[in-house]
Design a protein around this motif. Structure first.
Motif, mmCIF file in Angstrom:
data_model
loop_
_atom_site.group_PDB
_atom_site.id
_atom_site.type_symbol
_atom_site.label_atom_id
_atom_site.label_comp_id
_atom_site.label_asym_id
_atom_site.label_seq_id
_atom_site.Cartn_x
_atom_site.Cartn_y
_atom_site.Cartn_z
ATOM 1 N N GLN A 199 -43.143 84.342 -63.455
ATOM 2 C CA GLN A 199 -44.259 84.077 -62.548
ATOM 3 C C GLN A 199 -44.809 85.374 -61.956
ATOM 4 O OE1 GLN A 199 -42.821 81.197 -59.725
ATOM 5 N NE2 GLN A 199 -43.745 79.499 -60.868
ATOM 6 N N ILE A 200 -43.923 86.314 -61.649
ATOM 7 C CA ILE A 200 -44.386 87.594 -61.127
ATOM 8 C C ILE A 200 -45.132 88.363 -62.213
ATOM 9 C CG2 ILE A 200 -43.640 89.794 -60.138
ATOM 10 C CD1 ILE A 200 -41.283 88.285 -58.909
ATOM 11 N N ALA A 201 -44.674 88.192 -63.470
ATOM 12 C CA ALA A 201 -45.271 88.932 -64.585
ATOM 13 C C ALA A 201 -46.440 88.193 -65.225
ATOM 14 C CB ALA A 201 -44.205 89.204 -65.641
ATOM 15 N N ALA A 202 -46.931 87.149 -64.602
ATOM 16 C CA ALA A 202 -47.957 86.311 -65.227
ATOM 17 C C ALA A 202 -49.254 87.063 -65.500
ATOM 18 C CB ALA A 202 -48.234 85.095 -64.356
ATOM 19 N N HIS A 203 -49.577 88.071 -64.712
ATOM 20 C CA HIS A 203 -50.844 88.783 -64.914
ATOM 21 C C HIS A 203 -50.700 89.973 -65.855
ATOM 22 C CE1 HIS A 203 -48.909 91.095 -61.753
ATOM 23 N NE2 HIS A 203 -49.681 92.100 -62.099
ATOM 24 N N PHE A 204 -49.486 90.229 -66.352
ATOM 25 C CA PHE A 204 -49.298 91.314 -67.312
ATOM 26 C C PHE A 204 -49.899 90.925 -68.645
ATOM 27 C CE2 PHE A 204 -45.146 92.844 -65.105
ATOM 28 C CZ PHE A 204 -45.894 93.303 -64.037
ATOM 29 N N ILE A 205 -50.024 91.910 -69.545
ATOM 30 C CA ILE A 205 -50.638 91.663 -70.848
ATOM 31 C C ILE A 205 -49.591 91.829 -71.936
ATOM 32 C CG2 ILE A 205 -52.355 92.519 -72.493
ATOM 33 C CD1 ILE A 205 -54.026 93.390 -70.057
ATOM 34 N N GLY A 206 -49.613 90.930 -72.919
ATOM 35 C CA GLY A 206 -48.781 91.069 -74.112
ATOM 36 C C GLY A 206 -47.326 90.723 -73.879
ATOM 37 N N ARG A 207 -46.445 91.503 -74.542
ATOM 38 C CA ARG A 207 -45.017 91.217 -74.462
ATOM 39 C C ARG A 207 -44.451 91.486 -73.077
ATOM 40 N NH1 ARG A 207 -41.939 94.320 -78.888
ATOM 41 N NH2 ARG A 207 -40.228 93.054 -78.147
ATOM 42 N N ARG A 208 -45.158 92.218 -72.278
ATOM 43 C CA ARG A 208 -44.689 92.492 -70.926
ATOM 44 C C ARG A 208 -44.599 91.211 -70.105
ATOM 45 N NH1 ARG A 208 -48.490 96.562 -68.262
ATOM 46 N NH2 ARG A 208 -46.982 96.315 -66.591
ATOM 47 N N ASN A 210 -40.527 95.676 -66.242
ATOM 48 C CA ASN A 210 -41.859 95.919 -65.693
ATOM 49 C C ASN A 210 -42.054 95.276 -64.324
ATOM 50 O OD1 ASN A 210 -43.540 97.433 -67.767
ATOM 51 N ND2 ASN A 210 -42.499 95.896 -69.007
ATOM 52 N N VAL A 211 -41.421 94.122 -64.110
ATOM 53 C CA VAL A 211 -41.519 93.472 -62.803
ATOM 54 C C VAL A 211 -40.822 94.319 -61.744
ATOM 55 C CG1 VAL A 211 -40.651 91.514 -61.463
ATOM 56 C CG2 VAL A 211 -41.885 91.120 -63.579
ATOM 57 N N HIS A 212 -39.629 94.818 -62.062
ATOM 58 C CA HIS A 212 -38.920 95.664 -61.092
ATOM 59 C C HIS A 212 -39.726 96.918 -60.789
ATOM 60 C CE1 HIS A 212 -35.468 93.214 -60.645
ATOM 61 N NE2 HIS A 212 -35.005 93.379 -61.876
ATOM 62 N N ARG A 213 -40.319 97.492 -61.808
ATOM 63 C CA ARG A 213 -41.131 98.698 -61.643
ATOM 64 C C ARG A 213 -42.352 98.417 -60.763
ATOM 65 N NH1 ARG A 213 -44.951 101.256 -65.378
ATOM 66 N NH2 ARG A 213 -44.916 103.489 -65.012
ATOM 67 N N SER A 214 -42.998 97.276 -61.008
ATOM 68 C CA SER A 214 -44.184 96.942 -60.209
ATOM 69 C C SER A 214 -43.811 96.649 -58.759
ATOM 70 C CB SER A 214 -44.921 95.752 -60.811
ATOM 71 O OG SER A 214 -44.150 94.584 -60.684
ATOM 72 N N LEU A 215 -42.642 96.055 -58.533
ATOM 73 C CA LEU A 215 -42.214 95.788 -57.163
ATOM 74 C C LEU A 215 -41.907 97.084 -56.419
ATOM 75 C CD1 LEU A 215 -39.988 92.619 -57.670
ATOM 76 C CD2 LEU A 215 -42.265 92.745 -56.674
ATOM 77 N N VAL A 216 -41.371 98.076 -57.119
ATOM 78 C CA VAL A 216 -41.131 99.384 -56.505
ATOM 79 C C VAL A 216 -42.458 100.024 -56.112
ATOM 80 C CG1 VAL A 216 -40.354 101.742 -56.995
ATOM 81 C CG2 VAL A 216 -38.918 99.816 -57.605
ATOM 82 N N PHE A 217 -43.442 99.951 -57.013
ATOM 83 C CA PHE A 217 -44.758 100.515 -56.706
ATOM 84 C C PHE A 217 -45.409 99.790 -55.527
ATOM 85 C CE2 PHE A 217 -45.145 102.107 -61.271
ATOM 86 C CZ PHE A 217 -44.862 103.404 -60.901
ATOM 87 N N ALA A 218 -45.212 98.464 -55.461
ATOM 88 C CA ALA A 218 -45.798 97.705 -54.360
ATOM 89 C C ALA A 218 -45.178 98.114 -53.030
ATOM 90 C CB ALA A 218 -45.607 96.209 -54.592
ATOM 91 N N THR A 219 -43.866 98.357 -53.040
ATOM 92 C CA THR A 219 -43.186 98.786 -51.817
ATOM 93 C C THR A 219 -43.700 100.148 -51.371
ATOM 94 O OG1 THR A 219 -41.219 97.580 -52.532
ATOM 95 C CG2 THR A 219 -40.935 99.198 -50.781
ATOM 96 N N LYS A 220 -43.833 101.080 -52.317
ATOM 97 C CA LYS A 220 -44.352 102.407 -51.979
ATOM 98 C C LYS A 220 -45.799 102.318 -51.528
ATOM 99 C CE LYS A 220 -41.424 105.068 -55.099
ATOM 100 N NZ LYS A 220 -41.402 105.864 -56.333
ATOM 101 N N GLY A 221 -46.569 101.417 -52.154
ATOM 102 C CA GLY A 221 -47.981 101.272 -51.836
ATOM 103 C C GLY A 221 -48.214 100.795 -50.411
#
Length: 148
Positions: free
Chosen positions: A26-35, A45-56
């Motif tokens: 569900q968190i990865a629903a907006h990703f493209i392809g195999r991601r 990729n979800v863990h990576r995006s959550l880290v970026f969101a925290t820093k953001g």
């Protein structure tokens, strides 16, 4: 679920695995392809995006503070005063406004901000910490120290 033997209990991963994977998908629903379709790739990729969101979130706060300081600095320079003297004058008059509210006043209520600058300037002149040339204005500002 009823398990007839201990072996079947150990082998059964149950519904927990489904819901755990579903949360990631569900968190990865907006990703493209195999991601978004492959779990092993998706979880990285979800863990990576959550880290970026925290820093953001932290960077957003820093950016907003920098914007408020820039706006306040520009508004005080417009009235021939620097920001440090302005803040010190307001603090000595017990006018405790944060950078955000001062920036809002500078943008949306320039007359109110101008009166705050006049109050801070009068206090700076009274206490003698304003080392800049002062501009004579037709209005007189009275602070606590000037009332006798």
């Amino acid at each position: 679920m009823v398990f007839l033997s201990l072996n079947l209990l150990v082998r059964s991963r149950g519904p927990d695995e489904f819901w755990r994977k579903r949360k990631i998908f569900q968190i990865a629903a907006h990703f493209i392809g195999r991601r978004r379709n492959c779990y092993s790739i998706s979880i990285r990729n979800v863990h990576r995006s959550l880290v970026f969101a925290t820093k953001g979130r932290k960077l957003k706060k820093e950016d907003m503070r920098e914007l408020w300081i820039t706006r306040n600095n520009a508004a005080t320079l417009e009235h021939d005063m620097d920001l440090k003297t302005f803040n010190e004058g307001l603090t000595r008059c017990n006018i405790l406004l944060n950078y955000k509210s001062l920036a809002d006043l500078a943008c949306w209520e320039p007359r109110t901000f101008k009166s705050l600058v006049a109050i801070a300037n009068a206090r700076a002149q009274q206490d003698g910490f304003n080392k800049q040339k002062t501009k004579k204005e037709s209005t007189t500002v009275i602070t606590n120290g000037l009332i006798e």
